[in-house]
Enzyme design. Sequence first.
Site, short mmCIF file in Angstrom:
data_model
loop_
_atom_site.label_atom_id
_atom_site.label_comp_id
_atom_site.label_asym_id
_atom_site.label_seq_id
_atom_site.Cartn_x
_atom_site.Cartn_y
_atom_site.Cartn_z
N HIS A 1 0.86 -1.19 0.00
CA HIS A 1 0.00 0.00 0.00
C HIS A 1 0.90 1.24 0.00
O HIS A 1 1.28 1.75 1.05
CB HIS A 1 -0.90 -0.04 1.24
CG HIS A 1 -1.99 1.01 1.27
ND1 HIS A 1 -3.24 0.77 1.79
CD2 HIS A 1 -2.02 2.29 0.85
CE1 HIS A 1 -3.98 1.86 1.70
NE2 HIS A 1 -3.25 2.81 1.14
N ASP B 1 1.31 9.17 -5.90
CA ASP B 1 1.26 10.63 -5.75
C ASP B 1 1.57 11.08 -4.33
O ASP B 1 1.58 12.29 -4.06
CB ASP B 1 -0.08 11.20 -6.23
CG ASP B 1 -1.27 10.51 -5.62
OD1 ASP B 1 -1.12 9.42 -5.04
OD2 ASP B 1 -2.38 11.05 -5.74
N GLY C 1 -9.37 7.37 -1.04
CA GLY C 1 -9.93 8.62 -0.52
C GLY C 1 -10.85 8.29 0.64
O GLY C 1 -10.60 7.35 1.40
N GLU D 1 -11.06 3.78 8.07
CA GLU D 1 -9.92 4.64 8.41
C GLU D 1 -10.41 5.64 9.45
O GLU D 1 -10.64 6.81 9.15
CB GLU D 1 -9.41 5.34 7.13
CG GLU D 1 -8.11 6.08 7.32
CD GLU D 1 -7.58 6.67 6.01
OE1 GLU D 1 -8.28 6.60 4.98
OE2 GLU D 1 -6.46 7.20 6.01
N ASP E 1 1.88 3.63 2.97
CA ASP E 1 0.86 4.55 2.44
C ASP E 1 1.52 5.64 1.58
O ASP E 1 1.31 5.65 0.37
CB ASP E 1 0.02 5.18 3.56
CG ASP E 1 -1.41 5.49 3.12
OD1 ASP E 1 -1.78 5.17 1.99
OD2 ASP E 1 -2.16 6.05 3.94
ZN LIG Z 1 -3.93 4.76 1.01
#
Ligand SMILES: [Zn+2]
Length: 310
Positions: free
Chosen positions: A20, A24, A158, A191, A269
Amino acid sequence: MTSECSPSASWTALPLADLHRHLDGSLRPDTVAALAAARGLEVPSDLPFAPGMGLEAALARFAFTLSLLQEPDAVRRVAAEMCEDAAAEGVTTLEIRFAPQLHGGAPMEAILDAALEGADGRAGLTLCGLYGEPPETLRRLAELGGSREGVVGLDLAGGPTPGHHWRMDDYAPAFRRAAELGLGRTVHAGEGRPPAEIKQAILQLGARRVGHGTTLLQDPELVDLIIERGVTIEACATSNWHVGAIPAVEAHPIPRWVALGVPVCVCTDNTLLSAVDAPTEHARIAAIPGMDEAAMRAVIAQGHAAAFGR
Ligand SMILES: [Zn+2]
């Protein structure tokens, strides 16, 4: 037998996995500076994440990095550098994810092909649809991913907002299509948000992996479901701390997950925005009370085992 495969060696000698890692959010700082300079842009001083900043503010940080990544050349460069960086960190199983529809400098196909060229077989690519996007966008991503060797998965990334028209189950047909095409399915869920979202990701979208899932333990039946289905949680503790999903890295539930038998792996991440790399992330996880040598070995092995492949 070398020390690297000796059962008595520390987990620190093991090759790592990172499943993961967002393109960007994982540029090199030098590359950010170079790409910004070439475009006459100034790098915002508050670009990196800060503890407790909230998910919405964190997601807004991607606007700047995305502005540097609109053209295929920049995408190709960053994908290649991410693979080099991961290899230097001791990562031997890498997945890179990104949303080609957000890179408007070329058609999605050209952006994806640039990423594939940059990765050059060193990482699997996962394509991200975003919460709130029309289901047709995810459907297109599934078809596009299925048409390219090197794409291994579809993601929903997102976060949901009350203003979004589309809901999780609206994306079910796209995820079913991804499954038909042999793509892995992962979903950013739970999350810091209620665990019902994790359940939806598994039951409605067929998620085989879940990004974050920090609220999992609030629902014991969901824990059973995850274990029964062998769904892997992609734990990103530094990122979770930054967006405020957990109050501190030490508060991450990963030791309790491991003790319960929940499949979980450790991921970064965003290496740029969270100023982290795979060894640092693993060291932080290892420092959480309850994470012993066996637990570290389990989460590292799960990272390699849960990689998507076609
Ligand atoms: Zn992520």
